[in-house]
Design a protein around this motif. Structure first.
Motif, short mmCIF file in Angstrom:
data_model
loop_
_atom_site.label_atom_id
_atom_site.label_comp_id
_atom_site.label_asym_id
_atom_site.label_seq_id
_atom_site.Cartn_x
_atom_site.Cartn_y
_atom_site.Cartn_z
N GLY A 121 -1.22 -0.76 4.24
CA GLY A 121 -0.55 -2.02 3.96
C GLY A 121 -1.12 -2.82 2.82
O GLY A 121 -0.52 -3.79 2.38
N GLU A 122 -2.31 -2.43 2.31
CA GLU A 122 -2.95 -3.15 1.21
C GLU A 122 -3.63 -2.18 0.27
O GLU A 122 -3.97 -1.06 0.65
CB GLU A 122 -3.99 -4.16 1.74
CG GLU A 122 -3.38 -5.38 2.36
CD GLU A 122 -4.42 -6.46 2.64
OE1 GLU A 122 -4.00 -7.54 3.05
OE2 GLU A 122 -5.63 -6.21 2.46
N SER A 123 -3.84 -2.65 -0.95
CA SER A 123 -4.53 -1.83 -1.96
C SER A 123 -5.61 -2.67 -2.62
O SER A 123 -5.34 -3.78 -3.11
CB SER A 123 -3.55 -1.34 -3.03
OG SER A 123 -2.52 -0.56 -2.47
N GLY A 144 0.80 -1.21 0.00
CA GLY A 144 0.00 0.00 0.00
C GLY A 144 0.83 1.26 0.00
O GLY A 144 1.90 1.33 -0.62
N LEU A 145 0.35 2.28 0.74
CA LEU A 145 0.99 3.58 0.75
C LEU A 145 2.44 3.51 1.19
O LEU A 145 3.31 4.22 0.65
CB LEU A 145 0.21 4.52 1.68
CG LEU A 145 -1.20 4.93 1.26
CD1 LEU A 145 -1.90 5.67 2.38
CD2 LEU A 145 -1.15 5.79 0.00
N ALA A 148 -4.79 -9.03 -18.75
CA ALA A 148 -5.52 -8.53 -17.58
C ALA A 148 -4.91 -7.21 -17.11
O ALA A 148 -3.69 -7.06 -17.08
CB ALA A 148 -5.48 -9.55 -16.46
N ARG A 149 -5.79 -6.25 -16.73
CA ARG A 149 -5.34 -4.96 -16.22
C ARG A 149 -6.20 -4.58 -15.02
O ARG A 149 -7.42 -4.79 -15.01
CB ARG A 149 -5.44 -3.88 -17.31
CG ARG A 149 -4.59 -4.15 -18.54
CD ARG A 149 -4.81 -3.06 -19.59
NE ARG A 149 -4.22 -1.79 -19.15
CZ ARG A 149 -4.76 -0.60 -19.38
NH1 ARG A 149 -5.91 -0.51 -20.02
NH2 ARG A 149 -4.16 0.49 -18.97
N TRP A 150 -5.53 -4.05 -13.99
CA TRP A 150 -6.20 -3.63 -12.77
C TRP A 150 -5.83 -2.17 -12.45
O TRP A 150 -4.76 -1.70 -12.83
CB TRP A 150 -5.79 -4.49 -11.57
CG TRP A 150 -6.13 -5.94 -11.65
CD1 TRP A 150 -7.22 -6.56 -11.12
CD2 TRP A 150 -5.35 -6.98 -12.26
NE1 TRP A 150 -7.18 -7.91 -11.37
CE2 TRP A 150 -6.03 -8.20 -12.07
CE3 TRP A 150 -4.14 -7.00 -12.96
CZ2 TRP A 150 -5.55 -9.41 -12.52
CZ3 TRP A 150 -3.65 -8.21 -13.42
CH2 TRP A 150 -4.36 -9.39 -13.21
N ARG A 151 -6.72 -1.50 -11.72
CA ARG A 151 -6.43 -0.15 -11.23
C ARG A 151 -6.61 -0.14 -9.72
O ARG A 151 -7.59 -0.69 -9.19
CB ARG A 151 -7.36 0.87 -11.88
CG ARG A 151 -7.16 2.30 -11.35
CD ARG A 151 -8.12 3.29 -11.98
NE ARG A 151 -7.77 3.56 -13.39
CZ ARG A 151 -8.46 3.14 -14.43
NH1 ARG A 151 -9.54 2.41 -14.23
NH2 ARG A 151 -8.08 3.44 -15.66
N ALA A 152 -5.65 0.50 -9.00
CA ALA A 152 -5.78 0.66 -7.55
C ALA A 152 -6.86 1.68 -7.26
O ALA A 152 -6.83 2.80 -7.77
CB ALA A 152 -4.45 1.10 -6.95
N VAL A 153 -7.86 1.28 -6.46
CA VAL A 153 -9.00 2.16 -6.20
C VAL A 153 -9.15 2.52 -4.73
O VAL A 153 -9.86 3.48 -4.40
CB VAL A 153 -10.31 1.51 -6.70
CG1 VAL A 153 -10.31 1.39 -8.21
CG2 VAL A 153 -10.53 0.13 -6.06
N ALA A 154 -8.52 1.78 -3.84
CA ALA A 154 -8.59 2.09 -2.40
C ALA A 154 -7.27 1.65 -1.78
O ALA A 154 -7.12 0.49 -1.38
CB ALA A 154 -9.78 1.39 -1.75
#
Length: 538
Positions: free
Chosen positions: A344-346, A318-319, A334-340
């Motif tokens: 420690g996690e996204s 994460g951050l 496959a493609r992903w976007r970080a949304v939250a």
């Protein structure tokens, strides 16, 4: 000389060069029997562990004449002299890009110093017992065995020859060990178990950088690791060794993939014994883990482990690891976007039109943000801090002042000002820690861990000891402009890969792997961030 003869000569030279290509060696040590100690201190698993590891390495392409086994059932006896002698021979014989796998299965006890504590005259480290270990009746002193500092010196010497050392230790670094009724035998002995009265030992020498070192450790400094009987054969075996071999049999591309798969296998084995999570050992992995297996070359480009749970897709970073909302990750179609993005996690969102049904490893779209910009953009971390961090500030001609290490600007500091940093882990759990000095007009300097590739895990206090890290600095003048001393910390979650603290700018410890390499462990959304700044003057 004819053209044909010249061609033959060139071919001969090329073949000769191939003949001296990098070699793979292994030193396998299993200490089950301790004849000079009570039989209750003996183990059953190390003998079969060595045999199983040897078979696994032969399957990996190691040659039989390059595998040395020291165990009670075959090969040389695992005595202190024999092991140190072989390490010395390997130091002389190994060359650039050669690989040495150093494996140890057996008991260990805790001396008065351990990793994570400030190097003092009363520090602690681990003593690995050898077959000839014994406790002298007079003075209750321990003879035999090899200390962690002695092994460290041997690894440093081999690394200095530009060979890669891959160390796998299925031993405990705990101060006590018991036999339970749950089918497990716990490796690790207390001083009282063997009648030993330890004395304080001198502090180790300043550690050296190990650019070619990889470490797989079954447990943290305060933990134990078990062995049990294998259902199919009835032979005892170390649970960590069994997990490491199963993960190796899956032909991992890199050490990171091997580590991730071994951790998952380890968790499944521990879970089968229905142990409480508080009793689970947490394996520790160090080094440039994203290096291709058995290679002496450079790490490959960073990859990120995409996982899936009941709530959807996520990353166990994460951050603190430099991720931000909007980051893009790609693996094939496959493609992903970080949304939250948490500490420690996204949480990830699968982009429309992507083809992804199973977890895997993905590349990240690079971002140009500098470390200092990312650091200053992090939000504050309210609540009880994970670590007790303080500084002692001493201006020239002034008495020292004690201050908490928090988000603070110290203002103008004259040259010669001394800053002494002290960080203590007073909890009962380990904490992942990064400390770095970031000047506006100069290069960044890592403080903890001091050397690239070392573990960033800070263990809790053991017994009456204190888990403390200390370092002093002297302000040198205005040439750096404004300066920051940064602390990033997070709970060390059992069964997760090492943190990728972005402030350290270290090679990320992961790469593409098979779908079964991914576990379901989660990082807690908790952190401690402190940014101490000042401006130097003459």
């Amino acid at each position: 000389m004819t053209g044909r003869k010249l061609a033959c000569l060139l071919l001969s030279c090329l073949l000769g060069t191939a003949a001296v290509a990098a070699e793979r060696h292994a030193l396998l040590i299993g200490v089950a029997e301790l004849p000079a100690m009570p039989r209750t201190a003996w183990l059953a698993g190390p003998t079969s562990d060595v045999a199983a590891m040897r078979a696994a390495l032969l399957h990996q392409g190691f040659t039989a004449d390059h595998i040395d086994s020291f165990s009670d059932a075959g090969g040389a006896a695992p005595t202190r002299a024999a092991i140190l002698s072989r390490l010395l021979q390997l130091e002389k014989n190994l060359g650039k890009d050669d690989v040495l796998l150093l494996y140890w299965s057996g008991h260990s006890v805790l001396l008065p110093s351990y990793p994570g504590q400030a190097p003092t005259q009363a520090g602690r480290h681990t003593m690995l017992l050898t077959r000839d270990s014994k406790v002298r009746a007079q003075g209750r002193q321990l003879d035999g065995g090899i200390s962690s500092s002695e092994l460290g010196h041997a690894i440093d010497a081999i690394s200095a020859r530009q060979a890669r050392v891959v160390a796998i230790f299925d031993t405990c670094h705990a101060a006590a060990g018991t036999r339970g009724g749950d089918g497990l035998v716990w490796r690790g002995l207390s001083n009282a178990d063997i009648g030993w009265r330890p004395s304080a030992s001198p502090a180790d020498a300043v550690p050296r950088a190990r650019p070619n070192f990889i470490g797989f450790f079954a447990a943290e400094a305060q933990q134990r690791t078990p062995e049990s009987a294998v259902q199919t054969t009835g032979q005892a075996a170390g649970l960590f060794t069994r997990a490491v071999i199963a993960a190796l049999d899956a032909q991992p591309r890199t050490y990171a993939v091997w580590a991730g798969s071994a951790t998952q296998q380890y968790r499944e084995a521990l879970d089968s014994y229905q142990l409480p999570r508080s009793a689970w050992p947490s394996p520790v992995y160090t080094g440039t883990l994203d290096t291709p297996l058995w290679s002496g070359g450079e790490p490959i480009s960073a990859q990120w482990p995409i996982r899936r749970d009941g709530q959807g897709w996520y990353l166990p970073f994460g951050l603190l690891d430099g991720l931000r909302d909007g980051d893009l990750f790609e693996n094939g179609g496959a493609r992903w976007r970080a949304v939250a993005t948490g500490w420690g996690e996204s949480r990830l969102s699968l982009i429309s039109g992507s083809d992804a049904t199973m977890p895997g490893w993905a590349s990240r779209t690079e971002h140009p943000a500098q470390r200092l910009v990312q650091l200053l953009a992090l939000p504050a971390t309210p609540g009880t801090p994970l670590l007790d961090a303080r500084i002692e500030l001493t201006l020239p001609g002034r008495p020292p002042r004690q201050l908490p290490f928090t988000d603070t600007d110290l203002g103008l500091l004259p040259a010669g000002t001394r800053i002494r940093l002290s960080v203590e882990n007073r909890s009962t759990s380990s904490v992942d820690l990064a400390l770095v000095h970031l000047p506006l007009g100069g290069p960044a300097m890592r403080i903890y861990p001091a050397l690239e590739g070392d573990s960033n895990r800070m263990p809790p206090a053991i017994g009456n000891g204190i888990s403390r890290f200390e370092r002093s600095f002297v302000v040198s003048g205005p040439r750096f402009g404004k300066e920051w001393l940064a602390l990033l910390a997070a709970p060390a979650s059992n069964g997760t890969l090492p943190r990728r603290f972005f402030v350290l700018d270290a090679p990320s410890p992961a790469t593409r792997g098979a779908q079964t390499d991914l576990g379901d462990a989660h990082n807690r959304d908790q952190a401690q961030v402190a940014r101490l700044s000042w401006t130097s003057t003459k």
